[in-house]
Motif scaffolding. Structure first.
Motif, PDB file in Angstrom:
ATOM      1  N   ILE A 257      81.719  13.115  31.638  1.00  0.00           N
ATOM      2  CA  ILE A 257      82.231  12.152  30.665  1.00  0.00           C
ATOM      3  C   ILE A 257      81.655  12.452  29.285  1.00  0.00           C
ATOM      4  O   ILE A 257      82.366  12.401  28.274  1.00  0.00           O
ATOM      5  N   ARG A 258      80.390  12.771  29.255  1.00  0.00           N
ATOM      6  CA  ARG A 258      79.726  13.078  27.980  1.00  0.00           C
ATOM      7  C   ARG A 258      80.365  14.278  27.296  1.00  0.00           C
ATOM      8  O   ARG A 258      80.513  14.315  26.074  1.00  0.00           O
ATOM      9  N   HIS A 259      80.756  15.264  28.086  1.00  0.00           N
ATOM     10  CA  HIS A 259      81.420  16.460  27.566  1.00  0.00           C
ATOM     11  C   HIS A 259      82.673  16.063  26.780  1.00  0.00           C
ATOM     12  O   HIS A 259      82.851  16.430  25.608  1.00  0.00           O
ATOM     13  N   THR A 260      83.556  15.296  27.417  1.00  0.00           N
ATOM     14  CA  THR A 260      84.800  14.881  26.759  1.00  0.00           C
ATOM     15  C   THR A 260      84.523  13.990  25.558  1.00  0.00           C
ATOM     16  O   THR A 260      85.130  14.156  24.486  1.00  0.00           O
ATOM     17  N   LEU A 261      83.603  13.044  25.700  1.00  0.00           N
ATOM     18  CA  LEU A 261      83.274  12.119  24.613  1.00  0.00           C
ATOM     19  C   LEU A 261      82.740  12.872  23.399  1.00  0.00           C
ATOM     20  O   LEU A 261      83.129  12.587  22.257  1.00  0.00           O
ATOM     21  N   TYR A 262      81.869  13.860  23.625  1.00  0.00           N
ATOM     22  CA  TYR A 262      81.280  14.596  22.492  1.00  0.00           C
ATOM     23  C   TYR A 262      82.300  15.508  21.818  1.00  0.00           C
ATOM     24  O   TYR A 262      82.167  15.817  20.628  1.00  0.00           O
ATOM     25  N   LEU A 263      83.327  15.941  22.561  1.00  0.00           N
ATOM     26  CA  LEU A 263      84.423  16.667  21.914  1.00  0.00           C
ATOM     27  C   LEU A 263      85.151  15.766  20.922  1.00  0.00           C
ATOM     28  O   LEU A 263      85.625  16.219  19.881  1.00  0.00           O
ATOM     29  N   LEU A 264      85.218  14.482  21.237  1.00  0.00           N
ATOM     30  CA  LEU A 264      85.919  13.534  20.371  1.00  0.00           C
ATOM     31  C   LEU A 264      85.097  13.127  19.152  1.00  0.00           C
ATOM     32  O   LEU A 264      85.656  12.903  18.071  1.00  0.00           O
ATOM     33  N   ILE A 265      83.774  13.036  19.288  1.00  0.00           N
ATOM     34  CA  ILE A 265      82.952  12.459  18.213  1.00  0.00           C
ATOM     35  C   ILE A 265      82.121  13.488  17.446  1.00  0.00           C
ATOM     36  O   ILE A 265      81.521  13.152  16.426  1.00  0.00           O
ATOM     37  N   SER A 266      82.074  14.734  17.904  1.00  0.00           N
ATOM     38  CA  SER A 266      81.197  15.721  17.260  1.00  0.00           C
ATOM     39  C   SER A 266      81.692  16.117  15.879  1.00  0.00           C
ATOM     40  O   SER A 266      82.885  16.006  15.557  1.00  0.00           O
ATOM     41  N   LYS A 267      80.771  16.598  15.063  1.00  0.00           N
ATOM     42  CA  LYS A 267      81.112  17.076  13.716  1.00  0.00           C
ATOM     43  C   LYS A 267      81.618  18.512  13.753  1.00  0.00           C
ATOM     44  O   LYS A 267      82.533  18.880  13.010  1.00  0.00           O
TER      45      LYS A 267
END
Length: 563
Positions: A257-267
């Motif tokens: 889940i963290r993988h997908t979430l960080y794709l959405l919020i990363s710079k």
């Protein structure tokens, strides 16, 4: 008349202009440098209402993608086209969009958007002063039309309500497809946005199961040198390479889940390979297909090697890969990427490959290793085709050649064979019997960077690994027995000519053996032709990661990439 006019990608500038990227051509018709293109919109009576000339862009990748037509479509492209909505505010009604191709004859081709993900990127434009709305419609599910109408207070509220309904409809699609995890991740995304988290996240990765290439070396550099950066590395925790990154704190399990979430919020997202193929989860793909505009990160491409032997713009062109910053190794390579891959001057940085910092230090020159590392042939699709191919026969015959084994033994070498990963996919258990001095490397158990660093001579074909050996001043032999087939059927030939290379080249087994014997017996310097490397490698030092980091940080300073 079979014409194709396609929007491949788009962006917005201050919500007042849409930046359209794409191509247009007539199938079976070769265009010329004198070809003209125009963006045209027409009303329901087929009357031309608006026209704007497009600047031509060379697109050798389109020729590759449509190579079955056997026509050169190099002049099919057009440069980024900025459609200013304010120029359309005096219109009313629905207007179909075309790309006009004008050569000897004139053709109007309906403008299409083939991918749902790109269609979902189109947003409405509201102009308060003129009280107008400009909206998009896709008739026959893919062709573009613009709808321009008056905006009243009631209409404005109604439009906002329609937006909400559309978003709810998209959520219903996720529910219908049982994509409950995607809904949960979207909820987490909204929570983070609402609390206005200021933490800047950089995510890095390679293939799902690797930590061996430029992304891994750059991640190490960030963790050890630029500690203020919140850098995270994505890798499958069950992979063999996981142990190499496990000591670092910011490791994300691939597919979590963290993988997908960080794709959405990363710079920033940073990869050495195709980001979409190697970094995107199914959940992420499902989300951005429906909500593409929620992603605002910048894509950084460290790449896998030096580009120029082959043209890779059919996958790496700006319109397709949508890369924000592209790192290269020389001014020659930068010029090639700008001229044929659709990138602007400030989007291509000459840094060198990050992994070369790892090669530069503690190079072991005591081991006597010949590394054989051929690249792939994409016309081979099955195990049967591989085993019956000339490609496979050539390398097996070389490895069993008595003269080859005599040279190896006489000069106290061992041979290590590193097959392309596609061979692993086709043949799960390679059980070939060779001389004791020939070793087939298990790619899952040996680190490729250590293997390259500890090898003395390379035998390859068209692989960019030759530049790693050039960087270390080690000799390279290229076995190019299928030169015409490779560049007709696998990749388009790049701008690097044979005569410009630092390597020895042979088309036959006899030539390869002669080159190898001359190197082993000192008849050819091990640092042969090294003066030629400066054209392809600008800096030979251990500052490649540092230059890469500075390039990314300068992206913040330079601001909007579409200026």
């Amino acid at each position: 008349m079979d014409g194709i006019a396609r929007i491949e990608n788009l962006a917005y500038k201050d919500n007042m202009q849409i930046i359209i990227r794409g191509f247009a051509f007539i199938r079976g018709k070769e265009l010329s440098r004198n070809t003209e293109k125009f963006f045209v919109i027409k009303n329901n009576s087929n009357k031309e209402i608006y026209i704007k000339k497009l600047n031509l862009q060379i697109r050798t990748d389109i020729t590759f993608l449509y190579r079955d037509d056997n026509v050169d479509y190099s002049f099919s492209g057009f440069e980024d086209f900025k459609l200013d909505f304010k120029e359309l505010l005096n219109l009313e009604g629905e207007y179909k969009a075309y790309i006009r191709v004008k050569d000897i004859q004139e053709y109007d081709i309906k403008l299409e958007v083939a991918l749902a993900e790109i269609r979902n990127k189109f947003i409405k434009y509201y102009n308060k002063e003129a009280k107008k709305i400009i909206d998009w419609n896709f008739y026959e599910k893919k062709y573009v039309s613009l709808i321009i109408r008056d905006q009243t207070k009631n209409i404005f509220l109604k439009e906002k309500l329609n937006y909400l309904k559309k978003d709810l409809k998209k959520i219903k699609i996720l529910i219908k497809n049982k994509n409950y995890l995607e809904i949960y991740i979207l909820f987490l995304y909204l929570v983070i946005k609402l609390i206005n988290c200021k933490k800047e996240i950089w995510i890095l990765g390679e293939r799902k199961d690797t930590a061996q290439d430029n992304s891994y070396i750059f991640f190490k550099y960030l963790c050890e040198t630029e500690k203020e950066i919140n850098a995270y590395y994505i890798i499958d925790k069950f992979s063999n390479d996981y142990k190499k990154v496990n000591n670092y704190k910011n490791i994300i399990n691939w597919g979590s889940i963290r993988h997908t979430l960080y794709l959405l919020i990363s710079k920033y997202s940073i990869n050495s390979y195709s980001e979409k193929a190697n970094m995107y989860t199914n959940e992420y793909k499902n989300i951005i297909r429906l909500f593409p505009n929620i992603v605002n990160r910048k894509k950084i491409f460290l790449q896998h090697g030096v580009i120029g032997m082959s043209r890779l713009n059919h996958t790496l062109h700006k319109n397709r890969a949508d890369i924000d910053l592209f790192f290269v190794s020389s001014d020659f390579e930068k010029k090639h990427i700008i001229s044929e891959y659709g990138y602007k001057e400030n989007e291509v940085i000459v840094s060198g490959l990050c992994r070369w910092d790892n090669l530069y230090e503690n190079i072991n020159t005591n081991k006597k290793v010949i590394l054989i590392m051929p690249t792939w042939r994409n016309w081979i699709k099955t195990e049967k085709e591989l085993l019956e191919s000339d490609y496979f026969d050539r390398y097996i015959n070389l490895l069993k050649n008595e003269k080859f084994l005599e040279i190896v033994k006489k000069n106290n070498y061992i041979v290590k064979v590193y097959f392309h990963y596609h061979i692993d996919n086709l043949i799960k258990n390679i059980n070939l019997i060779f001389d004791k001095n020939v070793q087939i490397i298990n790619r899952h158990k040996e680190d490729i960077q250590k293997l390259i660093k500890n090898s003395d001579i390379l035998i390859s074909d068209y692989s960019s690994v030759m530049f790693d050996f050039a960087y270390m001043g080690k000799p390279v032999i290229l076995y190019q027995f299928d030169y015409e087939d490779f560049y007709n059927n696998h990749y388009n030939k790049g701008p690097i000519d044979k005569k410009d290379l630092f390597s020895l080249i042979g088309e036959s087994e006899i030539e390869i053996l002669k080159h190898l014997e001359n190197i082993c017996e000192g008849k050819i310097s091990k640092k042969m032709h090294m003066k030629k490397t400066s054209k392809f490698i600008k800096n030979i030092d251990n500052n490649n990661c540092k230059r890469t980091f500075n390039g990314i940080k300068n992206l913040d300073i330079e601001g909007n990439k579409y200026e």
